[in-house]
Design an enzyme around this catalytic site. Sequence first.
Site, PDB file in Angstrom:
ATOM      1  N   SER A 112       8.840  77.355  66.626  1.00 50.79           N
ATOM      2  CA  SER A 112      10.232  77.696  66.898  1.00 50.79           C
ATOM      3  C   SER A 112      11.005  76.583  67.605  1.00 50.79           C
ATOM      4  O   SER A 112      11.117  75.488  67.098  1.00 50.79           O
ATOM      5  CB  SER A 112      10.272  78.997  67.690  1.00 50.79           C
ATOM      6  N   HIS A 113      11.459  76.858  68.799  1.00 47.32           N
ATOM      7  CA  HIS A 113      12.330  75.940  69.542  1.00 47.32           C
ATOM      8  C   HIS A 113      11.533  75.011  70.460  1.00 47.32           C
ATOM      9  O   HIS A 113      12.117  74.245  71.208  1.00 47.32           O
ATOM     10  CB  HIS A 113      13.296  76.765  70.368  1.00 47.32           C
ATOM     11  N   ASP A 276      17.780  76.426  65.845  1.00 47.11           N
ATOM     12  CA  ASP A 276      16.588  75.881  66.485  1.00 47.11           C
ATOM     13  C   ASP A 276      15.605  75.263  65.492  1.00 47.11           C
ATOM     14  O   ASP A 276      15.908  75.121  64.305  1.00 47.11           O
ATOM     15  CB  ASP A 276      15.900  76.972  67.322  1.00 47.11           C
ATOM     16  N   ASP A 278      13.005  76.197  63.777  1.00 49.82           N
ATOM     17  CA  ASP A 278      12.664  76.866  62.519  1.00 49.82           C
ATOM     18  C   ASP A 278      13.824  77.668  61.934  1.00 49.82           C
ATOM     19  O   ASP A 278      13.638  78.401  60.965  1.00 49.82           O
ATOM     20  CB  ASP A 278      11.438  77.761  62.700  1.00 49.82           C
ATOM     21  N   ASP A 280      15.759  80.201  63.094  1.00 52.26           N
ATOM     22  CA  ASP A 280      16.055  81.626  63.291  1.00 52.26           C
ATOM     23  C   ASP A 280      16.971  81.905  64.474  1.00 52.26           C
ATOM     24  O   ASP A 280      17.510  83.002  64.584  1.00 52.26           O
ATOM     25  CB  ASP A 280      14.758  82.461  63.363  1.00 52.26           C
ATOM     26  N   ARG A 281      17.141  80.932  65.362  1.00 52.36           N
ATOM     27  CA  ARG A 281      18.026  81.164  66.509  1.00 52.36           C
ATOM     28  C   ARG A 281      19.402  80.556  66.281  1.00 52.36           C
ATOM     29  O   ARG A 281      19.562  79.678  65.438  1.00 52.36           O
ATOM     30  CB  ARG A 281      17.449  80.526  67.770  1.00 52.36           C
ATOM     31  N   LYS A 375      15.060  87.013  62.504  1.00 50.16           N
ATOM     32  CA  LYS A 375      16.392  86.648  62.953  1.00 50.16           C
ATOM     33  C   LYS A 375      16.829  85.437  62.151  1.00 50.16           C
ATOM     34  O   LYS A 375      15.991  84.746  61.566  1.00 50.16           O
ATOM     35  CB  LYS A 375      16.402  86.399  64.446  1.00 50.16           C
TER      36      LYS A 375
HETATM   37  C1  G1P Z   1      10.893  84.449  73.326  1.00 46.58           C
HETATM   38  C2  G1P Z   1      12.139  85.281  73.450  1.00 46.58           C
HETATM   39  C3  G1P Z   1      12.084  86.448  72.503  1.00 46.58           C
HETATM   40  C4  G1P Z   1      11.844  85.956  71.083  1.00 46.58           C
HETATM   41  C5  G1P Z   1      10.629  85.048  71.044  1.00 46.58           C
HETATM   42  C6  G1P Z   1      10.444  84.412  69.687  1.00 46.58           C
HETATM   43  O1  G1P Z   1       9.767  85.218  73.651  1.00 46.58           O
HETATM   44  O2  G1P Z   1      12.323  85.742  74.771  1.00 46.58           O
HETATM   45  O3  G1P Z   1      13.275  87.174  72.584  1.00 46.58           O
HETATM   46  O4  G1P Z   1      11.640  87.020  70.214  1.00 46.58           O
HETATM   47  O5  G1P Z   1      10.766  84.002  72.008  1.00 46.58           O
HETATM   48  O6  G1P Z   1      11.524  83.624  69.321  1.00 46.58           O
HETATM   49  P1  G1P Z   1       9.068  85.168  75.087  1.00 46.58           P
HETATM   50  O7  G1P Z   1       8.740  83.730  75.358  1.00 46.58           O
HETATM   51  O8  G1P Z   1      10.088  85.663  76.058  1.00 46.58           O
HETATM   52  O9  G1P Z   1       7.885  86.064  74.963  1.00 46.58           O
HETATM   53 ZN    ZN Z   2      12.849  79.955  66.217  1.00 44.21          ZN
END
Ligand code: G1P
Ligand code: ZN
Length: 542
Positions: A112-113, A276, A278, A280-281, A375
Amino acid sequence: MIRTVTTTPYGDQKPGTSGLRKKVPVFQQKNYAENFIQSIFDSLEGFKGETLVIGGDGRYYNREVIQIAIKMAAANGFGRVLVGRGGILSTPAASNVIRKYKAFGGIVLSASHNPGGPTEDFGIKYNIGNGGPAPEKVTDAIYARSQVIDSYKTSDVADINLDAEGTQELDGMTVTVIDPVADYAELMENLFDFAAIRKLISGGFRVVFDAMSAVTGPYAKEIIEKRLGAPKGSVMNFIPLPDFGGHHPDPNLVHARALYETMMGPDAPDFGAASDGDGDRNLVIGRGIFITPSDSLAMLAANAHLAPGYAKGIAGIARSMPTSGAADRVAEKLGIGIYETPTGWKFFGNLLDEGMATICGEESAGTGSNHVREKDGLWAVLLWLNILAVRKESALDIVQKHWATYGRNYYSRHDYEEVDSDAANGLMANLRDQLASLPGKSFGALKVATSDDFAYNDPVDHSVSKNQGVRILFEGGSRVVFRLSGTGTSGATLRVYIERFEPDAARHGIETQEALADLIAVADEIAGIKARTGRTEPSVIT
Ligand code: G1P
Ligand code: ZN
């Protein structure tokens, strides 16, 4: 030729909020990725001859694991693999491909990010046939299997050419390399009024999109510049890089600071956005106004009917528990359902599948709808553009009118990253010990109404998820929530979510941290953050 390879378990392959996340060197250990992928396959039933989608966000080690996954899919009996060209598929695009081609499931490679590179993060996630992240019963089974795994199956063949679209054969399985963007762009064109957005842009409306050197570059180039006619250069940092140019591909006010400064500056474009690693954000910023993800969810839900894909209205809204209550007020006014789920997109899957919710969101810059089961960053940006094109008002006007109608939920999240795990667990345990004694206690003008450790009863499959975060609700609707991150890769991350509801429009112009100052102080008083973690301030404030 299919080969069975003997292996031993690593024991640490527990999927978190979004799959298995570890540093690249961990994944590079002998058989590490193979063990996890075989554990996924061993936890599934009935995929012989079926289709598996494979793709990732292009980060460092993406191509290597894609080759491993393809060969293992062939050896395990899948009939077909669809893989994005170059090994690329954004998370929402992968979800769409799984749904569109009725695949059995998909393997999405991403962290992800989180940063990418030889010593940074990597991840593997399994998505089921509805296109969404595997539910807990599947991820629990994968983890259990990974702890006893003794062999995996692979195919002894040369690497697949990932850079040429078309179909290749591999040990009785076909591998089709697909255009990663085409299906997704078509879906967006079906949901939104591209003609109206094109007209808005050709009329001089200026939009900038920062792809943060991550996966959305090619998607945004095709959609925003090519199909919607934004001038060349509107999409910045559009080439996906294995290390994201050394940056965190995290669209928040810290890592997308330059975009924020531009949007607050004298020559700001009309609308700025980012996505981000990947895809999705999303981050959305109107000229002179940052729109928090929780507010964005509420505003998108309130205006969704202006886009063709949602013209008939929405069935319900779902938000994660720590996400602000702004969306609740919209649901109330629309007379539709509102669902409060634990953190993580997987909890929205059942509500979307059953048609109970149409739009979902999380405070962590995630918004999406029933068009896929993830997302979707670009989706949120395009829905905003569609709304702006129809309402013909500035983003700032839309935001202020929304607050005047529904009230404003001041909201902030304070993250304490890489905290000592014992200290973080001790802090949460101490909070849980206080739950029974907090209600009725006063902290200055703030009086605790209720406090609990959030548990979710899924209304569809009736599964129960406990210990999802400690929440302390004060009289008048303010609250603080504490939970530990499930996505970090080193130490613990403590997240503190702070919210105050302000109905009075005369008080909607206060700086956020100032509006929340008393709650921030009380959060520390109750949890002992400074004393227990040794931190005097959060690592990141969003
Ligand atoms: C974090 C975000 C959550 C999201 C997840 C995946 O998870 O808070 O909302 O779904 O990344 O992108 P966390 O690190 O808080 O468990
Ligand atoms: Zn992501």
